[in-house]
Write an enzyme that holds these catalytic residues in place. Structure first.
Site, mmCIF file in Angstrom:
data_model
loop_
_atom_site.group_PDB
_atom_site.id
_atom_site.type_symbol
_atom_site.label_atom_id
_atom_site.label_comp_id
_atom_site.label_asym_id
_atom_site.label_seq_id
_atom_site.Cartn_x
_atom_site.Cartn_y
_atom_site.Cartn_z
ATOM 1 N N GLU A 92 6.539 -29.448 0.063
ATOM 2 C CA GLU A 92 6.252 -30.269 1.236
ATOM 3 C C GLU A 92 5.418 -29.524 2.265
ATOM 4 O O GLU A 92 4.507 -30.086 2.875
ATOM 5 C CB GLU A 92 7.561 -30.723 1.890
ATOM 6 N N HIS A 162 19.303 -38.543 0.889
ATOM 7 C CA HIS A 162 18.368 -39.630 0.604
ATOM 8 C C HIS A 162 18.537 -40.739 1.615
ATOM 9 O O HIS A 162 18.170 -41.878 1.361
ATOM 10 C CB HIS A 162 18.595 -40.171 -0.819
#
Lengths: 357, 397
Positions: A92, A162
């Site tokens: 990322e 999540h």
């Protein structure tokens, strides 16, 4: 087992499915001549248009080429080629750093972070590089072409990693724009605005709504204004403010409150920073009461900023303390999601408590 | 040779018949110094490849009870993962579930070479490592189903199994985040001087994370007893390794840190490599092990696993490199047990797993008050109301 039953009762799986969102009553509105599609299709359309209209726009991230884990990028690689739509390795920090560089050369870099929970390795790049680039170079350089798209929010079974809503971390950084759509039609317009806006923006997509929210979305190219909140329901007794998937919950609470004679005004903030203070203030001046709701934990969530700001500007008009119905101050839990979430009943309860203060 | 084999068979027969129940609850291999057992020497499937280090010999010492326990434990793990698959499909397990079947040899071989005082830390594909570290089936299934009897009290779920008493530090959702943590564990071990090491496991996808290289640099600088194990199953979710990595030779990516490439489907090779690595790390600092392995399931239960690889590839690996089949063939060829005896073994394993599931299902969900525990002793003092203020109200403790 009884606990499981009780948990299911409190759950929010009830009536969001295939529900259209109430139309706005604001001035700038796309024509209502579209086909009913869901959120990921609307975002997909926006990306197709963005890449089509600007030959220097790129979409990249983990697994985007085959269409992405939420199908938002389907068909882009086939149509625009591998040099414009490509996968990155699992990094990322690398993705965002790379995107900033690409944007600094005048391109539109549309980077995807696969889940907002994974955005933290990129936090340094976003906060220290993207947000400050224009400022520290005296406008010699900028990375305005940067847009980071990322799914956020609870999905029913996401657990710790999540389901997070990290929008408030980024609201604390001058130099960024944070935008959150509530529905497919809004998402397409707002995403195109973010992409074309000459500032680095983060576009949080409510993953709960990817399939669930279906709305008529015009097929043409249209943009919705940033930093403008939208009053999606007029009312006179209390102002409710929210964004993203939480608005559907707020709306259900409004409907319930209306049965008890409470008229709620519902505002979708749409852009969190810079946020539309005027609309919210005007509404609070009308109703005298404010309730803010978001999924992120209550302490330090963006609701705190709105609350403080409104308390400053509308202090004498307020008839009750500003209520915040938000996620609890715990890590996003695994099995307790129904307890953690700001549900319709919690909001309804707070509406009544505030109105009867 | 025939006499040795016959002797081995006698020993193992008695092991099978007498020690059935003895073997049943055990989840760690017998120490290979179990009295009077014949020593077997087996060659690994392929020789080891070293990077800046001389690889160990490919002849591995083992014995019948070890091979049998390998077979049993790997079958247990395989059965557990398949059972988890069907539990997930019947919605008793929700959320995320990353299955390890195909990779069992890594967990078992690793465990066979170390002690419970050594530490293991891994990512989210952790069910079998937990089992290898001494976790019980009931606790595994209960945790998967989010029940109170689970190893993390139902608060962690599939990705967050832990076992403090055996040095299993979990269970991490964020890719690559466990590796610097593992190096930190090794740092503490260096101070403790107990001759223990840390094995930090990660996947081929995580190998591209920047924090790995930061951790490697620090570990090499300070000679930390950490072994970085790349479980290379060749796919980072759906992305093949050659699409994500400029150099998929993960054992070489340490550059100044030596590395070893191991056939991760051969439990004896894994055992040899880990033993070697532990000795090395205690003397010299970090080393990288790349386990060439394969997962039969997709990345998680939401991934069919067939959109980015062919079914032929999966069946090919299953036929030629399956870790359990390899051990089965070894056992049968050394006449330690017959094929039908091994099948009976597997039937018992199946039964054991089913019983564990039944027991785990009876465990209740955690109490709602557990939502607020283990975060702050005295919280921010924010009041949290339940769905109805009259019914449920809690002040964050």
């Amino acid at each position: 087992m009884a606990t499981a039953m009780a948990l299911r009762l409190f759950g929010r799986r009830t009536s969001i499915a295939a529900r259209g969102f109430s139309s706005s009553c604001e001035t700038e509105k796309a024509a209502k001549d579209g086909k009913p599609i869901n959120l990921f299709s609307a975002i997909n359309q926006a990306l197709h248009i963005a890449l089509d209209t600007d030959p220097r726009a790129y979409v990249f991230g983990e697994d985007v080429r085959f269409g992405g884990v939420f199908r938002c990028t389907t068909g882009l690689a086939d149509r625009f080629g591998r040099s414009r739509v490509f996968n990155t390795p699992l990094c990322e920090q690398g993705i965002v750093g790379f995107a900033i560089g690409l944007a600094a050369m005048g391109n539109r870099a549309i980077a995807e972070i696969q889940f907002a929970d994974y955005i933290y390795p990129a936090f340094d790049q976003i906060v220290n590089e993207a947000a400050k680039f224009r400022y520290r170079s005296g406008n010699e350089f900028n990375c305005g072409g940067l847009t980071i798209r990322t799914p956020y929010g609870a999905v029913g079974h996401g657990g710790h990693y999540h389901s997070q809503s990290p929008e408030s971390f980024f609201c604390h950084v001058p130099g960024l724009k944070v935008v959150i759509p509530r529905s497919p039609q809004q998402a397409k317009g707002l995403l195109l605005s973010c992409i074309r806006d000459p500032n680095p923006s983060i576009f949080f997509e409510p993953k709960w709504l990817y399939r669930l929210a279906v709305e008529e979305v015009p097929e043409h190219d249209y943009m919705l204004p940033l930093s403008e909140a939208e009053v999606i329901r007029q009312g006179s007794d209390i102002t409710l403010v929210g964004w993203g998937a939480q608005l559907s919950v707020l709306e259900q609470a409004c409907v319930e409150a209306a049965k008890e004679g409470i008229s709620c005004e519902l505002i979708d903030l749409r852009t969190l920073i810079p946020w539309d203070k005027e609309t919210v203030e005007a509404s609070v001046r009308k109703t005298g009461k404010l309730l803010i709701s978001h999924e992120a934990p209550v302490t330090g969530g963006f609701g705190a900023e709105i609350s403080a700001s409104i308390a400053e500007s509308c202090f004498l008009r307020l008839e009750a303390p500003v209520a915040r119905i938000c996620g609890l101050d715990t890590p996003f839990p695994l099995v307790y999601e129904q307890f953690y979430m700001p549900t319709k009943n919690k909001i309804l309860d707070a509406i009544k408590a505030t109105v009867n203060y | 040779m025939a006499a040795a084999a016959a002797a081995a068979r006698r020993v193992s027969c008695s092991l099978l018949r007498r020690d059935h129940r003895h073997l049943l609850p055990l989840l760690r291999p017998f120490a290979s110094s179990a009295g009077g057992q014949p020593q077997l020497t087996v060659e690994t499937s392929v020789p080891f490849t070293g990077h800046k280090i001389d690889p160990p010999s490919r002849s591995v010492d083992t014995n019948p009870s070890e091979l049998l326990s390998f077979f049993r434990e790997m079958s247990l793990m395989r059965r557990m993962e398949i059972a988890a698959d069907s539990l997930y499909k019947s919605k008793l397990i929700r959320g995320f579930c990353h299955l390890y079947d195909g990779q069992e040899a890594v967990a078992i071989g690793l465990e066979a070479s170390i002690t419970k005082k050594d530490a293991i830390i891994t990512a989210y594909r952790d069910h079998c490592i937990y089992l290898a570290r001494g976790g019980s089936l009931v606790e595994s299934f209960a945790e998967l189903m989010g029940r109170r009897a689970g190893c993390s009290k139902g608060k962690g779920g599939s990705m967050h199994f832990y076992k403090k008493e055996s040095g299993f530090f979990g269970g991490h959702g964020i890719v690559g985040a466990q590796v610097p943590l593992g190096c930190g564990l090794a740092f503490a071990q260096r101070y403790l001087k107990e001759g223990t090491v840390t094995f930090a496991l990660y996947g081929d996808g995580a190998a591209n994370q920047g924090q790995l290289f930061e951790a490697l640099n620090i570990s090499a600088l300070w000679d930390l007893p950490v072994i970085l194990v790349c479980e290379n199953n060749h796919y980072g979710m759906g992305t093949a390794e050659w699409r994500a990595a400029k150099s998929p030779a993960y054992y070489k990516r340490g550059d100044y840190v030596p590395g070893l490439k191991v056939d991760g489907m051969d439990v004896l090779a894994v055992k040899q490599a880990c033993k070697f690595a532990k000795e090395y790390a205690l003397q010299n600092g970090p080393i990288i092990l790349e386990m060439d392995t394969y997962r039969y399931h997709g990345h998680s239960m939401s991934d069919p696993g067939s959109t980015y690889r062919t079914r032929d590839e999966i069946t090919g690996v299953r036929q030629e490199r399956d870790p359990i089949e390899r051990v089965r063939k070894l056992i049968v060829s050394y006449e330690l047990a017959t094929a039908s005896e091994l099948k009976d073994f597997e039937k018992e394993v199946r039964k054991e797993v089913d019983e564990a599931i039944a027991q785990a299902k009876e465990s209740p969900m955690p109490d709602p008050s557990e939502l607020f525990t283990n975060v702050y002793v005295k919280g921010f003092g924010v009041e949290a109301f339940g769905a109805d203020r009259k019914e449920v109200k809690a002040v964050l403790p």
